[in-house]
Design a protein around this motif. Sequence first.
Motif, PDB file in Angstrom:
ATOM      1  N   TYR A   4       0.847  -1.177   0.000  1.00  0.00           N
ATOM      2  CA  TYR A   4       0.000   0.000   0.000  1.00  0.00           C
ATOM      3  C   TYR A   4       0.892   1.241   0.000  1.00  0.00           C
ATOM      4  O   TYR A   4       1.972   1.242   0.603  1.00  0.00           O
ATOM      5  CB  TYR A   4      -0.916   0.015   1.215  1.00  0.00           C
ATOM      6  CG  TYR A   4      -1.843  -1.180   1.267  1.00  0.00           C
ATOM      7  CD1 TYR A   4      -3.101  -1.127   0.697  1.00  0.00           C
ATOM      8  CD2 TYR A   4      -1.431  -2.382   1.854  1.00  0.00           C
ATOM      9  CE1 TYR A   4      -3.949  -2.230   0.724  1.00  0.00           C
ATOM     10  CE2 TYR A   4      -2.261  -3.489   1.876  1.00  0.00           C
ATOM     11  CZ  TYR A   4      -3.525  -3.407   1.310  1.00  0.00           C
ATOM     12  OH  TYR A   4      -4.348  -4.503   1.324  1.00  0.00           O
ATOM     13  N   ALA A   5       0.429   2.283  -0.679  1.00  0.00           N
ATOM     14  CA  ALA A   5       1.216   3.516  -0.773  1.00  0.00           C
ATOM     15  C   ALA A   5       0.360   4.709  -0.388  1.00  0.00           C
ATOM     16  O   ALA A   5      -0.838   4.750  -0.684  1.00  0.00           O
ATOM     17  CB  ALA A   5       1.760   3.686  -2.192  1.00  0.00           C
ATOM     18  N   SER A  25       3.486  -5.518  -5.949  1.00  0.00           N
ATOM     19  CA  SER A  25       4.932  -5.490  -5.711  1.00  0.00           C
ATOM     20  C   SER A  25       5.338  -4.135  -5.152  1.00  0.00           C
ATOM     21  O   SER A  25       4.657  -3.128  -5.346  1.00  0.00           O
ATOM     22  CB  SER A  25       5.701  -5.753  -7.015  1.00  0.00           C
ATOM     23  OG  SER A  25       5.539  -4.683  -7.927  1.00  0.00           O
ATOM     24  N   ARG A  26       6.464  -4.115  -4.482  1.00  0.00           N
ATOM     25  CA  ARG A  26       6.980  -2.871  -3.910  1.00  0.00           C
ATOM     26  C   ARG A  26       7.336  -1.881  -5.030  1.00  0.00           C
ATOM     27  O   ARG A  26       7.122  -0.682  -4.901  1.00  0.00           O
ATOM     28  CB  ARG A  26       8.217  -3.179  -3.054  1.00  0.00           C
ATOM     29  CG  ARG A  26       8.812  -1.965  -2.369  1.00  0.00           C
ATOM     30  CD  ARG A  26      10.087  -2.316  -1.615  1.00  0.00           C
ATOM     31  NE  ARG A  26      10.608  -1.166  -0.908  1.00  0.00           N
ATOM     32  CZ  ARG A  26      10.271  -0.848   0.339  1.00  0.00           C
ATOM     33  NH1 ARG A  26       9.426  -1.636   1.012  1.00  0.00           N
ATOM     34  NH2 ARG A  26      10.775   0.213   0.936  1.00  0.00           N
ATOM     35  N   GLU A  27       7.856  -2.420  -6.157  1.00  0.00           N
ATOM     36  CA  GLU A  27       8.237  -1.556  -7.267  1.00  0.00           C
ATOM     37  C   GLU A  27       7.032  -0.801  -7.826  1.00  0.00           C
ATOM     38  O   GLU A  27       7.125   0.381  -8.165  1.00  0.00           O
ATOM     39  CB  GLU A  27       8.902  -2.387  -8.371  1.00  0.00           C
ATOM     40  CG  GLU A  27      10.272  -2.928  -8.032  1.00  0.00           C
ATOM     41  CD  GLU A  27      10.196  -4.113  -7.078  1.00  0.00           C
ATOM     42  OE1 GLU A  27       9.071  -4.666  -6.901  1.00  0.00           O
ATOM     43  OE2 GLU A  27      11.241  -4.497  -6.518  1.00  0.00           O
ATOM     44  N   ASP A  28       5.882  -1.484  -7.933  1.00  0.00           N
ATOM     45  CA  ASP A  28       4.675  -0.819  -8.443  1.00  0.00           C
ATOM     46  C   ASP A  28       4.213   0.280  -7.496  1.00  0.00           C
ATOM     47  O   ASP A  28       3.795   1.358  -7.924  1.00  0.00           O
ATOM     48  CB  ASP A  28       3.553  -1.839  -8.634  1.00  0.00           C
ATOM     49  CG  ASP A  28       3.834  -2.783  -9.798  1.00  0.00           C
ATOM     50  OD1 ASP A  28       4.670  -2.434 -10.653  1.00  0.00           O
ATOM     51  OD2 ASP A  28       3.216  -3.867  -9.840  1.00  0.00           O
ATOM     52  N   ALA A  29       4.277   0.036  -6.197  1.00  0.00           N
ATOM     53  CA  ALA A  29       3.864   1.036  -5.216  1.00  0.00           C
ATOM     54  C   ALA A  29       4.773   2.256  -5.287  1.00  0.00           C
ATOM     55  O   ALA A  29       4.312   3.417  -5.262  1.00  0.00           O
ATOM     56  CB  ALA A  29       3.875   0.434  -3.819  1.00  0.00           C
ATOM     57  N   GLU A  30       6.073   2.012  -5.388  1.00  0.00           N
ATOM     58  CA  GLU A  30       7.004   3.128  -5.479  1.00  0.00           C
ATOM     59  C   GLU A  30       6.849   3.871  -6.809  1.00  0.00           C
ATOM     60  O   GLU A  30       7.016   5.095  -6.875  1.00  0.00           O
ATOM     61  CB  GLU A  30       8.438   2.610  -5.332  1.00  0.00           C
ATOM     62  CG  GLU A  30       8.754   2.109  -3.922  1.00  0.00           C
ATOM     63  CD  GLU A  30      10.164   1.544  -3.812  1.00  0.00           C
ATOM     64  OE1 GLU A  30      10.771   1.267  -4.885  1.00  0.00           O
ATOM     65  OE2 GLU A  30      10.647   1.374  -2.676  1.00  0.00           O
ATOM     66  N   TRP A  32       4.007   4.320  -8.374  1.00  0.00           N
ATOM     67  CA  TRP A  32       2.833   5.197  -8.214  1.00  0.00           C
ATOM     68  C   TRP A  32       3.207   6.454  -7.438  1.00  0.00           C
ATOM     69  O   TRP A  32       2.802   7.563  -7.797  1.00  0.00           O
ATOM     70  CB  TRP A  32       1.720   4.434  -7.504  1.00  0.00           C
ATOM     71  CG  TRP A  32       0.478   5.250  -7.316  1.00  0.00           C
ATOM     72  CD1 TRP A  32      -0.495   5.487  -8.243  1.00  0.00           C
ATOM     73  CD2 TRP A  32       0.083   5.957  -6.132  1.00  0.00           C
ATOM     74  NE1 TRP A  32      -1.472   6.298  -7.706  1.00  0.00           N
ATOM     75  CE2 TRP A  32      -1.149   6.595  -6.417  1.00  0.00           C
ATOM     76  CE3 TRP A  32       0.648   6.095  -4.864  1.00  0.00           C
ATOM     77  CZ2 TRP A  32      -1.821   7.368  -5.484  1.00  0.00           C
ATOM     78  CZ3 TRP A  32      -0.024   6.866  -3.932  1.00  0.00           C
ATOM     79  CH2 TRP A  32      -1.227   7.496  -4.228  1.00  0.00           C
ATOM     80  N   LEU A  33       3.997   6.295  -6.358  1.00  0.00           N
ATOM     81  CA  LEU A  33       4.417   7.456  -5.573  1.00  0.00           C
ATOM     82  C   LEU A  33       5.274   8.404  -6.417  1.00  0.00           C
ATOM     83  O   LEU A  33       5.139   9.629  -6.313  1.00  0.00           O
ATOM     84  CB  LEU A  33       5.207   6.989  -4.349  1.00  0.00           C
ATOM     85  CG  LEU A  33       4.397   6.331  -3.225  1.00  0.00           C
ATOM     86  CD1 LEU A  33       5.333   5.756  -2.166  1.00  0.00           C
ATOM     87  CD2 LEU A  33       3.429   7.333  -2.609  1.00  0.00           C
ATOM     88  N   ALA A  34       6.141   7.855  -7.267  1.00  0.00           N
ATOM     89  CA  ALA A  34       6.972   8.696  -8.114  1.00  0.00           C
ATOM     90  C   ALA A  34       6.123   9.475  -9.104  1.00  0.00           C
ATOM     91  O   ALA A  34       6.376  10.665  -9.370  1.00  0.00           O
ATOM     92  CB  ALA A  34       7.997   7.827  -8.853  1.00  0.00           C
ATOM     93  N   ALA A  35       5.102   8.839  -9.664  1.00  0.00           N
ATOM     94  CA  ALA A  35       4.219   9.522 -10.613  1.00  0.00           C
ATOM     95  C   ALA A  35       3.442  10.642  -9.919  1.00  0.00           C
ATOM     96  O   ALA A  35       3.270  11.737 -10.474  1.00  0.00           O
ATOM     97  CB  ALA A  35       3.254   8.510 -11.240  1.00  0.00           C
TER      98      ALA A  35
END
Length: 257
Positions: A4-5, A25-30, A32-35
């Motif tokens: 969760y992000a 995955s952690r990569e997908d959450a990060e 989304w945060l970067a976007a």
Amino acid sequence: MSYYASYRDPVDGSERVTAPHAFSSREDAEGWLAAERRLVESGSWVHPRERLERARREREAVEARAVSFGEFAERWLVRKVRDDKVKPRTRATYRHLLDRHLLPVFGGTPVRDITPDMVASWYESLAGTPGARAGAYGLLKRVLASACEPPGPLLEFNPCRIRGGATLRSAERPVVGPVAVAAVAGRMPAEYRLAVSLAFWLSLRLGEVLALRRRDIDLERGWRMSRTRCRTPRRTGSSIRRRRPRPVSATSPFPGR
């Protein structure tokens, strides 16, 4: 495992903005945060909740644009019969006007694409049948008016803009005299002669003539009392419906009384 992000609201920091869904995955959450961070830095950030709502409205608008007049009119008729308890004769009239005059022209056209010019052109094409034109135009106007109603209106305005388009303007009909009526009655089959005379001399409509019974005639007092009315379906003409009597009976004197 789900990830969760969330991040602090960049406008006033009053709440944490959470991603609308979990990530696998952690990569997908990060990602989304970067976007989201890029949106904030570019000054184009809008709360994800508002973005989802905007996307929903746009999706509904696209779907609404694809709704054809035929599909919408059929749904309108079902609601009309169900909610307004439309009488069988009125329902048959609506069905006839849709099938004969509206669906062949507008049936496959998306409701949003119907324009005043299209309506005016169709209206002019029916100049040879003013009665049918007035009835069909009135129905078209009612159907499209409901397409303007919230929630989620399909139209911003009703494209039926012809003033008085649903009004039938006809020349005054000539009045038939007693001599002509007697001649017509004389040529009718014996069982129908009296009906012709009653309709003329008592100014009765067809439904009132068909509803008359022996008990409605008082030869001593010279009065006719119509307690019921009959109606014949316009399209089939094969059956007669008797309506409930109205609270007040109409009375008419016989000629010469």
